[in-house]
Motif scaffolding. Structure first.
Motif, PDB file in Angstrom:
ATOM      1  N   THR A 131       0.831  -1.211   0.000  1.00 18.68           N
ATOM      2  CA  THR A 131       0.000   0.000   0.000  1.00 18.68           C
ATOM      3  C   THR A 131       0.865   1.260   0.000  1.00 18.68           C
ATOM      4  OG1 THR A 131      -0.094  -0.134   2.417  1.00 18.68           O
ATOM      5  CG2 THR A 131      -1.945  -1.102   1.203  1.00 18.68           C
ATOM      6  N   GLY A 132       0.251   2.367  -0.438  1.00 22.12           N
ATOM      7  CA  GLY A 132       0.976   3.637  -0.498  1.00 22.12           C
ATOM      8  C   GLY A 132       1.366   4.145   0.881  1.00 22.12           C
ATOM      9  N   GLU A 133       0.520   3.901   1.881  1.00 19.35           N
ATOM     10  CA  GLU A 133       0.783   4.350   3.258  1.00 19.35           C
ATOM     11  C   GLU A 133       1.205   3.146   4.106  1.00 19.35           C
ATOM     12  OE1 GLU A 133       0.295   7.476   4.556  1.00 19.35           O
ATOM     13  OE2 GLU A 133      -0.177   8.229   2.545  1.00 19.35           O
ATOM     14  N   PRO A 134       2.066   3.357   5.135  1.00 23.28           N
ATOM     15  CA  PRO A 134       2.442   2.230   6.007  1.00 23.28           C
ATOM     16  C   PRO A 134       1.250   1.753   6.852  1.00 23.28           C
ATOM     17  CG  PRO A 134       3.345   4.299   6.847  1.00 23.28           C
ATOM     18  CD  PRO A 134       2.699   4.622   5.529  1.00 23.28           C
ATOM     19  N   HIS A 135       1.276   0.467   7.240  1.00 20.53           N
ATOM     20  CA  HIS A 135       0.116  -0.051   8.011  1.00 20.53           C
ATOM     21  C   HIS A 135       0.142   0.364   9.475  1.00 20.53           C
ATOM     22  CE1 HIS A 135       2.866  -3.126   9.473  1.00 20.53           C
ATOM     23  NE2 HIS A 135       2.894  -3.797   8.336  1.00 20.53           N
ATOM     24  N   ARG A 136       1.264   0.835   9.961  1.00 15.00           N
ATOM     25  CA  ARG A 136       1.421   1.302  11.352  1.00 15.00           C
ATOM     26  C   ARG A 136       0.977   0.236  12.367  1.00 15.00           C
ATOM     27  NH1 ARG A 136      -0.683   5.630   8.569  1.00 15.00           N
ATOM     28  NH2 ARG A 136       0.789   7.333   8.243  1.00 15.00           N
ATOM     29  N   HIS A 137       1.254  -1.012  12.057  1.00 14.37           N
ATOM     30  CA  HIS A 137       0.916  -2.129  12.965  1.00 14.37           C
ATOM     31  C   HIS A 137      -0.540  -2.074  13.418  1.00 14.37           C
ATOM     32  CE1 HIS A 137       4.965  -3.801  13.235  1.00 14.37           C
ATOM     33  NE2 HIS A 137       5.303  -2.575  12.923  1.00 14.37           N
ATOM     34  N   THR A 138      -1.384  -1.740  12.450  1.00  6.46           N
ATOM     35  CA  THR A 138      -2.820  -1.610  12.727  1.00  6.46           C
ATOM     36  C   THR A 138      -3.598  -2.570  11.830  1.00  6.46           C
ATOM     37  OG1 THR A 138      -2.514   0.710  13.294  1.00  6.46           O
ATOM     38  CG2 THR A 138      -4.756   0.051  12.692  1.00  6.46           C
ATOM     39  N   ALA A 139      -4.622  -3.224  12.397  1.00 12.50           N
ATOM     40  CA  ALA A 139      -5.534  -4.050  11.589  1.00 12.50           C
ATOM     41  C   ALA A 139      -6.769  -3.207  11.286  1.00 12.50           C
ATOM     42  CB  ALA A 139      -5.927  -5.298  12.370  1.00 12.50           C
ATOM     43  N   TYR A 140      -7.179  -3.213  10.022  1.00 14.27           N
ATOM     44  CA  TYR A 140      -8.330  -2.408   9.595  1.00 14.27           C
ATOM     45  C   TYR A 140      -9.449  -3.353   9.167  1.00 14.27           C
ATOM     46  CZ  TYR A 140      -4.768   1.241   9.172  1.00 14.27           C
ATOM     47  OH  TYR A 140      -3.733   2.124   9.433  1.00 14.27           O
ATOM     48  N   GLN A 141     -10.672  -3.028   9.531  1.00 10.55           N
ATOM     49  CA  GLN A 141     -11.797  -3.829   9.035  1.00 10.55           C
ATOM     50  C   GLN A 141     -12.966  -2.911   8.706  1.00 10.55           C
ATOM     51  OE1 GLN A 141     -12.621  -7.832   9.310  1.00 10.55           O
ATOM     52  NE2 GLN A 141     -14.138  -7.578  10.904  1.00 10.55           N
ATOM     53  N   ARG A 142     -13.463  -3.035   7.474  1.00  7.80           N
ATOM     54  CA  ARG A 142     -14.662  -2.279   7.110  1.00  7.80           C
ATOM     55  C   ARG A 142     -15.790  -3.251   6.787  1.00  7.80           C
ATOM     56  NH1 ARG A 142     -16.384   1.250   1.891  1.00  7.80           N
ATOM     57  NH2 ARG A 142     -18.381   1.876   2.812  1.00  7.80           N
ATOM     58  N   PHE A 143     -16.975  -2.976   7.349  1.00  8.08           N
ATOM     59  CA  PHE A 143     -18.159  -3.774   7.032  1.00  8.08           C
ATOM     60  C   PHE A 143     -18.870  -3.126   5.849  1.00  8.08           C
ATOM     61  CE2 PHE A 143     -17.298  -5.336  11.265  1.00  8.08           C
ATOM     62  CZ  PHE A 143     -17.618  -6.681  11.159  1.00  8.08           C
ATOM     63  N   LEU A 144     -18.775  -3.784   4.692  1.00  3.19           N
ATOM     64  CA  LEU A 144     -19.464  -3.306   3.481  1.00  3.19           C
ATOM     65  C   LEU A 144     -20.805  -4.029   3.374  1.00  3.19           C
ATOM     66  CD1 LEU A 144     -16.199  -3.806   1.621  1.00  3.19           C
ATOM     67  CD2 LEU A 144     -17.493  -1.722   1.181  1.00  3.19           C
ATOM     68  N   PRO A 145     -21.735  -3.482   2.601  1.00  2.00           N
ATOM     69  CA  PRO A 145     -23.018  -4.183   2.435  1.00  2.00           C
ATOM     70  C   PRO A 145     -22.829  -5.587   1.834  1.00  2.00           C
ATOM     71  CG  PRO A 145     -23.123  -1.955   1.520  1.00  2.00           C
ATOM     72  CD  PRO A 145     -21.697  -2.186   1.916  1.00  2.00           C
ATOM     73  N   THR A 146     -21.735  -5.774   1.064  1.00  2.00           N
ATOM     74  CA  THR A 146     -21.483  -7.082   0.440  1.00  2.00           C
ATOM     75  C   THR A 146     -20.698  -8.035   1.337  1.00  2.00           C
ATOM     76  OG1 THR A 146     -19.603  -5.998  -0.571  1.00  2.00           O
ATOM     77  CG2 THR A 146     -21.554  -6.319  -1.972  1.00  2.00           C
ATOM     78  N   GLY A 147     -20.164  -7.521   2.479  1.00  2.00           N
ATOM     79  CA  GLY A 147     -19.396  -8.372   3.399  1.00  2.00           C
ATOM     80  C   GLY A 147     -18.192  -7.633   3.949  1.00  2.00           C
ATOM     81  N   PRO A 148     -17.560  -8.177   5.020  1.00  2.00           N
ATOM     82  CA  PRO A 148     -16.439  -7.478   5.664  1.00  2.00           C
ATOM     83  C   PRO A 148     -15.121  -7.604   4.902  1.00  2.00           C
ATOM     84  CG  PRO A 148     -16.931  -9.518   6.827  1.00  2.00           C
ATOM     85  CD  PRO A 148     -17.931  -9.412   5.721  1.00  2.00           C
ATOM     86  N   LEU A 149     -14.326  -6.528   4.960  1.00  2.00           N
ATOM     87  CA  LEU A 149     -13.010  -6.488   4.322  1.00  2.00           C
ATOM     88  C   LEU A 149     -11.978  -6.157   5.395  1.00  2.00           C
ATOM     89  CD1 LEU A 149     -10.916  -6.117   2.014  1.00  2.00           C
ATOM     90  CD2 LEU A 149     -11.812  -3.799   1.706  1.00  2.00           C
ATOM     91  N   ALA A 150     -10.969  -7.036   5.550  1.00  2.00           N
ATOM     92  CA  ALA A 150      -9.935  -6.800   6.571  1.00  2.00           C
ATOM     93  C   ALA A 150      -8.569  -6.626   5.925  1.00  2.00           C
ATOM     94  CB  ALA A 150      -9.900  -7.960   7.553  1.00  2.00           C
ATOM     95  N   PHE A 151      -7.774  -5.702   6.467  1.00  2.00           N
ATOM     96  CA  PHE A 151      -6.368  -5.518   6.103  1.00  2.00           C
ATOM     97  C   PHE A 151      -5.554  -5.863   7.351  1.00  2.00           C
ATOM     98  CE2 PHE A 151      -5.585  -2.821   2.176  1.00  2.00           C
ATOM     99  CZ  PHE A 151      -6.855  -3.011   1.622  1.00  2.00           C
ATOM    100  N   LEU A 152      -4.726  -6.901   7.267  1.00  2.00           N
ATOM    101  CA  LEU A 152      -3.929  -7.330   8.423  1.00  2.00           C
ATOM    102  C   LEU A 152      -2.452  -7.048   8.144  1.00  2.00           C
ATOM    103  CD1 LEU A 152      -5.675 -10.815   8.830  1.00  2.00           C
ATOM    104  CD2 LEU A 152      -6.261  -8.681  10.001  1.00  2.00           C
ATOM    105  N   PRO A 153      -1.739  -6.411   9.085  1.00  2.00           N
ATOM    106  CA  PRO A 153      -0.348  -6.007   8.821  1.00  2.00           C
ATOM    107  C   PRO A 153       0.618  -7.187   8.770  1.00  2.00           C
ATOM    108  CG  PRO A 153      -0.925  -5.534  11.101  1.00  2.00           C
ATOM    109  CD  PRO A 153      -2.179  -6.029  10.444  1.00  2.00           C
ATOM    110  N   LEU A 154       1.523  -7.164   7.782  1.00  2.00           N
ATOM    111  CA  LEU A 154       2.557  -8.209   7.659  1.00  2.00           C
ATOM    112  C   LEU A 154       3.922  -7.636   8.033  1.00  2.00           C
ATOM    113  CD1 LEU A 154       1.517  -9.885   4.264  1.00  2.00           C
ATOM    114  CD2 LEU A 154       1.140 -10.778   6.577  1.00  2.00           C
TER     115      LEU A 154
END
Ligand SMILES: Cc1cc2nc3c(=O)[nH]c(=O)nc-3n(C[C@H](O)[C@H](O)[C@H](O)COP(=O)(O)OP(=O)(O)OC[C@H]3O[C@@H](n4cnc5c(N)ncnc54)[C@H](O)[C@@H]3O)c2cc1C
Length: 388
Positions: A193-216
């Motif tokens: 990604t263009g921005e660093p993940h900053r050791h953060t897990a992101y999750q968005r609940f979309l109407p079609t289902g949840p999307l998670a970004f997990l830091p590696l």
């Protein structure tokens, strides 16, 4: 052919089966572990497994107690200290912070292959049998008898099946399951990604289902996108997929610069109606499968491992039969309570975000904001999510 004998035979050398085997061996129990797959091939350091897990603090503690955690972290893991969960506006995200659980991290993101390799490395070769499918199990009052694919037989006082969600042994023992196939399929890949993940897990609940970004550990993020539109997501070319992903996460991590191949997993809810029978216990996905939206399936399996090791060790200390229903019932009681609680959370969230009634999304958003505003409730949720 001579019959091999042991106290505990474990069928399935996935992470859960291997973690139980190592836990029991550390307590001096005579264990044999059988897996139908060959040993894992060596991989090069740049080759990241697409299967990654958010391991809770409770799972970390169990892996520490059996002596493999340091080796897992030394090979590759990424601690995450924050989590952001939202539906419509990233600015309104529910924020979880490790400091609220008085912990250094909320958990670690670890590749499945890394955990598996370190567990297998720690197991003595004489206790592990690869390329060894178990074909059948016979149980009587005196013991359990496994028949292996190559015709050999193994006698044990207790058989533990950690042989996947499909669990052939569960079916053979006549244990039924409840559950359903979810409308979501999970699409998994790693992205830069263009921005660093900053050791953060992101999750968005979309109407079609949840999307998670997990830091590696290498600065990329691992994506778990559970969606009713998985087929379309899988069919997109790389450029369209990256744009869709960036839009879906509302540019929270800047543009998606690179993306690996995408793989998919159909999702389901499944819970065995019994976890134990005389001389037989289920563990891991063989016992229960939950939606990955809370990243808890393997954590539940490692909870099974910790409980089974406790129950068996306690029974041995007072010379009780480790295969008796009385002993195994304690395991079932403890695990059923925790699994039911997790099913209520994951299935409840799946259903809450599938509802498309007028005003319902407003209510959900108010709910998230309310939780965000009540510090003790947020702290309680953080501690539960960490398995504390
Ligand atoms: C998209 C996705 C994301 C997930 N993310 C997370 C997460 O972030 N955190 C988390 O905690 N969980 C997560 N999970 C859940 C997790 O993947 C599972 O709970 C976990 O892998 C189950 O491990 P297991 O050892 O029970 O089973 P498995 O990994 O299925 O292992 C079963 C083993 O049994 C062996 N076997 C089967 N039949 C036989 C036989 N007859 N004889 C011998 N051996 C046999 C197989 O070879 C295999 O090695 C996720 C799941 C999905 C689908």
């Amino acid at each position: 052919m001579s019959m091999q004998r042991c106290d505990v035979a474990i069928v399935g050398g996935g992470i859960v089966g291997a973690a139980i085997a190592l836990g029991l061996l550390r307590q001096g129990v005579d264990v044999q572990l059988f897996d139908r797959d060959p040993p894992m091939p060596a991989t090069d350091a740049n080759d990241y497994d697409l299967r990654v897990y958010a391991l809770s603090i409770a799972s970390q503690r169990y892996l520490q107690s059996i002596g493999v955690w340091d080796a897992i972290v030394a090979e590759r893991a990424c601690a995450y200290a924050q989590m952001r969960v939202w539906e419509t506006e990233p600015g309104d995200a529910l924020k979880f912070d490790a400091a609220e659980a008085r912990a250094a991290a909320l958990g670690h993101i670890v590749e499945g292959r890394v955990i598996q390799r370190q567990l297998w490395r720690a197991l003595p070769p004489e206790n592990v049998h690869h390329d060894c499918a178990v074909e059948s199990l016979q149980v009587d009052a005196d013991g359990a008898r496994l028949r292996l694919g190559d015709g050999r037989e193994v006698a044990a006082r207790l058989v533990i099946a950690a042989d996947s969600a499909r669990s052939p042994l569960r079916t053979q023992q006549g244990i039924e399951v409840s559950g359903q196939r979810y409308a979501h399929t999970a699409v998994v890949c790693h992205v830069r990604t263009g921005e660093p993940h900053r050791h953060t897990a992101y999750q968005r609940f979309l109407p079609t289902g949840p999307l998670a970004f997990l830091p590696l550990a290498d600065g990329r993020s691992s994506i778990v996108w559970s969606s009713i539109e998985a087929e379309q997501l899988l069919a997109m070319d790389d450029w369209t997929f990256r744009l869709s992903l960036d839009e879906a996460i509302q540019h929270a991590l800047g543009p998606i610069l690179e993306c690996t191949e995408r793989v998919s997993f159909p999702l389901q809810l499944q819970n065995a109606l019994e976890y134990v029978k005389p001389r037989f216990a289920l563990a891991g996905d063989a016992a229960h499968v939950v939606h990955p939206l809370a990243g808890q399936g393997l954590n539940l399996g490692l909870g099974d491992a910790a409980e089974l090791v406790d129950v068996i060790t306690a029974a041995r200390a007072v010379r009780r039969d480790i295969g008796s229903l009385r002993v195994l019932a304690r395991y079932q009681r403890a695990r059923r309570a925790e699994v039911n609680e997790m099913i209520a959370v994951t299935d409840g969230l799946y259903r809450a975000y599938r509802v498309q009634l007028p005003g319902w999304d407003w209510l959900r958003q108010r709910g998230l904001l309310a939780v965000n505003a009540i510090a003790p409730l947020r702290q309680l949720l953080v501690r539960r999510a960490c398995g504390l």
